[in-house]
Motif scaffolding. Sequence first.
Motif, PDB file in Angstrom:
ATOM      1  N   SER A 164      -8.535  -1.279  -0.096  1.00 47.23           N
ATOM      2  CA  SER A 164      -7.767  -0.671   0.993  1.00 47.23           C
ATOM      3  C   SER A 164      -8.639   0.283   1.932  1.00 47.23           C
ATOM      4  O   SER A 164      -8.589   0.051   3.149  1.00 47.23           O
ATOM      5  CB  SER A 164      -6.793   0.365   0.498  1.00 47.23           C
TER       6      SER A 164
ATOM      7  N   GLN B 298     -14.815   3.398  -8.264  1.00 42.88           N
ATOM      8  CA  GLN B 298     -14.107   2.305  -7.416  1.00 42.88           C
ATOM      9  C   GLN B 298     -15.193   1.461  -6.760  1.00 42.88           C
ATOM     10  O   GLN B 298     -15.055   0.124  -6.863  1.00 42.88           O
ATOM     11  CB  GLN B 298     -13.338   2.717  -6.059  1.00 42.88           C
TER      12      GLN B 298
ATOM     13  N   LEU C   9      -6.303  -8.197   2.745  1.00 39.68           N
ATOM     14  CA  LEU C   9      -7.495  -8.126   1.528  1.00 39.68           C
ATOM     15  C   LEU C   9      -8.297  -9.233   1.621  1.00 39.68           C
ATOM     16  O   LEU C   9      -9.694  -9.060   1.351  1.00 39.68           O
ATOM     17  CB  LEU C   9      -6.781  -7.928   0.244  1.00 39.68           C
TER      18      LEU C   9
ATOM     19  N   TYR D 112      -7.857  -2.164  -5.946  1.00 35.66           N
ATOM     20  CA  TYR D 112      -6.892  -2.050  -4.796  1.00 35.66           C
ATOM     21  C   TYR D 112      -7.208  -0.966  -4.171  1.00 35.66           C
ATOM     22  O   TYR D 112      -7.124  -1.104  -2.579  1.00 35.66           O
ATOM     23  CB  TYR D 112      -5.353  -2.157  -5.459  1.00 35.66           C
ATOM     24  N   GLN D 113      -7.394   0.237  -4.514  1.00 43.68           N
ATOM     25  CA  GLN D 113      -7.794   1.462  -3.523  1.00 43.68           C
ATOM     26  C   GLN D 113      -9.112   1.072  -2.904  1.00 43.68           C
ATOM     27  O   GLN D 113      -9.091   1.583  -1.729  1.00 43.68           O
ATOM     28  CB  GLN D 113      -7.868   2.599  -4.622  1.00 43.68           C
TER      29      GLN D 113
ATOM     30  N   CYS E 143       3.889  -8.750   1.310  1.00 45.98           N
ATOM     31  CA  CYS E 143       2.719  -9.045   0.503  1.00 45.98           C
ATOM     32  C   CYS E 143       1.947  -9.981   0.866  1.00 45.98           C
ATOM     33  O   CYS E 143       0.740 -10.145   0.918  1.00 45.98           O
ATOM     34  CB  CYS E 143       3.637  -9.439  -0.792  1.00 45.98           C
TER      35      CYS E 143
ATOM     36  N   PRO F 236       0.149  -2.973  -6.866  1.00 49.41           N
ATOM     37  CA  PRO F 236      -1.503  -3.185  -6.448  1.00 49.41           C
ATOM     38  C   PRO F 236      -1.869  -3.999  -7.528  1.00 49.41           C
ATOM     39  O   PRO F 236      -3.012  -4.757  -7.159  1.00 49.41           O
ATOM     40  CB  PRO F 236      -1.964  -1.940  -6.724  1.00 49.41           C
TER      41      PRO F 236
ATOM     42  N   THR G 155     -10.783  -8.786   4.231  1.00 52.20           N
ATOM     43  CA  THR G 155     -11.912  -7.589   3.732  1.00 52.20           C
ATOM     44  C   THR G 155     -12.738  -8.203   2.621  1.00 52.20           C
ATOM     45  O   THR G 155     -13.999  -8.305   2.706  1.00 52.20           O
ATOM     46  CB  THR G 155     -11.033  -6.641   2.926  1.00 52.20           C
TER      47      THR G 155
ATOM     48  N   GLU H 100      -0.416  -8.588   3.447  1.00 51.29           N
ATOM     49  CA  GLU H 100      -1.024  -7.804   2.439  1.00 51.29           C
ATOM     50  C   GLU H 100      -2.252  -8.232   2.048  1.00 51.29           C
ATOM     51  O   GLU H 100      -3.496  -8.141   2.091  1.00 51.29           O
ATOM     52  CB  GLU H 100      -0.468  -6.815   1.515  1.00 51.29           C
TER      53      GLU H 100
ATOM     54  N   LYS I 176     -12.111  -2.695   9.319  1.00 51.22           N
ATOM     55  CA  LYS I 176     -11.289  -3.232  10.404  1.00 51.22           C
ATOM     56  C   LYS I 176     -11.722  -2.410  11.765  1.00 51.22           C
ATOM     57  O   LYS I 176     -11.793  -2.763  12.765  1.00 51.22           O
ATOM     58  CB  LYS I 176      -9.985  -2.832  10.170  1.00 51.22           C
TER      59      LYS I 176
ATOM     60  N   ARG J   3     -11.121  -2.113   3.690  1.00 49.65           N
ATOM     61  CA  ARG J   3     -10.209  -2.667   4.687  1.00 49.65           C
ATOM     62  C   ARG J   3     -10.384  -1.912   6.072  1.00 49.65           C
ATOM     63  O   ARG J   3     -10.487  -2.537   7.191  1.00 49.65           O
ATOM     64  CB  ARG J   3      -8.980  -3.143   4.202  1.00 49.65           C
ATOM     65  N   LYS J   4      -9.882  -0.738   5.779  1.00 48.84           N
ATOM     66  CA  LYS J   4      -9.533   0.122   6.923  1.00 48.84           C
ATOM     67  C   LYS J   4     -10.999   0.363   7.688  1.00 48.84           C
ATOM     68  O   LYS J   4     -10.923   0.382   8.770  1.00 48.84           O
ATOM     69  CB  LYS J   4      -8.854   1.669   6.420  1.00 48.84           C
TER      70      LYS J   4
END
Lengths: 207, 272
Positions: free
Chosen positions: A184, A147, B56, A180-181, B49, B20, B59, B52, A191, A187-188
């Motif tokens: 994610s 990843q 992202l 995506y994973q 979406c 995804p 991020t 979301e 944050k 992001r967590k």
Amino acid sequence: MPVNASGVMTWTDEELVARSRTGDMDSFNQLILRWERPIYALAYRVIGQEEDARDVAQETFLRAFRALPGFKGQAKFSSWIYRIALNLCRDWIRRKRRTPVSPLPDDVDLSELAAEQGPSESVEDLVARRELSAVVEEAMKLLPEEQRTAVILKEYHGMTFQEIADLQGCPLSTVKTRLYQGLSVLRKHLKERTPSPTGRAVRVREH
Amino acid sequence: MKKDPEDQSPRNRSPYCGDPGALVSYLYNDGSPDELASIAAHVQTCDTCTSELAALGDTRELLSGWSPPPTELGLTLTSSDALPVAASVTMPLPSVTAAVADVPWWRQSSPVWMQAVAASMVFAAGMAIGAGRGATPAVSGTVAEAGPPAATPKTESVSRGELADLEQRLRGELARLTPAATPAPVQTASRVDDEALLKRVHSLLTESEERQRTELAQRTAQLLRDFEIQRKVDMATVQQNIGQIQGTTGAELKQQRELYNMLMNRAGLLAK
């Protein structure tokens, strides 16, 4: 020699590769000059050690030069060199058998920061950028190698999904899932540690 | 989903919703135009979406702040440390690392051109020795005359005969070792190749010197820039420290003044 829009004489990667294959060391050194920064950045982000990233970058070009006679242009030179670098990073990670990203120093060395920046950036900006960098680097440690590599190649090297799939030897859909994973998780983590996306961050992209 | 609650029904649910793959394709704008257009059409009608993707995107914005520590790379390869594998070796892409890594450097063969350069240097040395030997009799009657004066008597008595014998023996040895002597045309061709190689080596050396000069200039400029930045930071640090010292000194003076006033008051009271 071809001339670009700025009037500077440049060779394409393919031309430089062809000349290097005849033993022209200068041509290969031009390739190194062109690609050393992205390769170093890739190695650093994957393995997280500055000195080792330098070594990996150097070894990448050394191995590429030695293997040049076998490079028949099946892929772009950049893809080929990235593959060698990633293989070396993977070897490094296996060899070290430890967390791939190094612990970060607690304090911030202003002189070190100043030495690495241009005169236009203030010290406060340097500190803020360094802090953000540290948080992101910390977050990256949480990702599995696949990843992390996918995120790095996409985010910092601008590769297409297909190019990443070719490099990682996996289906395109897997690359998207990894991205995506990975995003994610990041992001967590980010944050929790950053109040909001900082405006001071300077976008740095090698390619 | 937003806008119309009917859109949330399974019947109208877009295949892209929450996918995804679709989200990252849209996020990075990496996909076929038709696919991206379809995803965009869905995102415009879907709150989930949209949020979301916004998260992202944030991020990604944070990720952009991660840059590796700048380091002076200046990597270059020289002919001495770049010993490639033989030119005939074909190496498929996936096995590049393994194939090269398994061969220790001392067992890897030198490139053909390096071998040729080495051969030409040996050849040139041999030619020089041969020329020196041939010229000696014309210049002086004995080999010893070309040597240091202190060695003259001894050398004169042994040199010519023994050297001739030695030469004969060496020629004999060489003849035995190489029964199929190299024909003259090949030697000529070899000499032409050697000259070309020597020219090539000379041009490589010249180019290398030029490159080193350029690199030196660049590094000097970088050093000056780094020095200027360091100076500015040092000045800022000094000013900061001076401010702290001034603050500390002011506080101490205030304390001393208060103490003095207190003592004076007490002294006044005692006097009364």
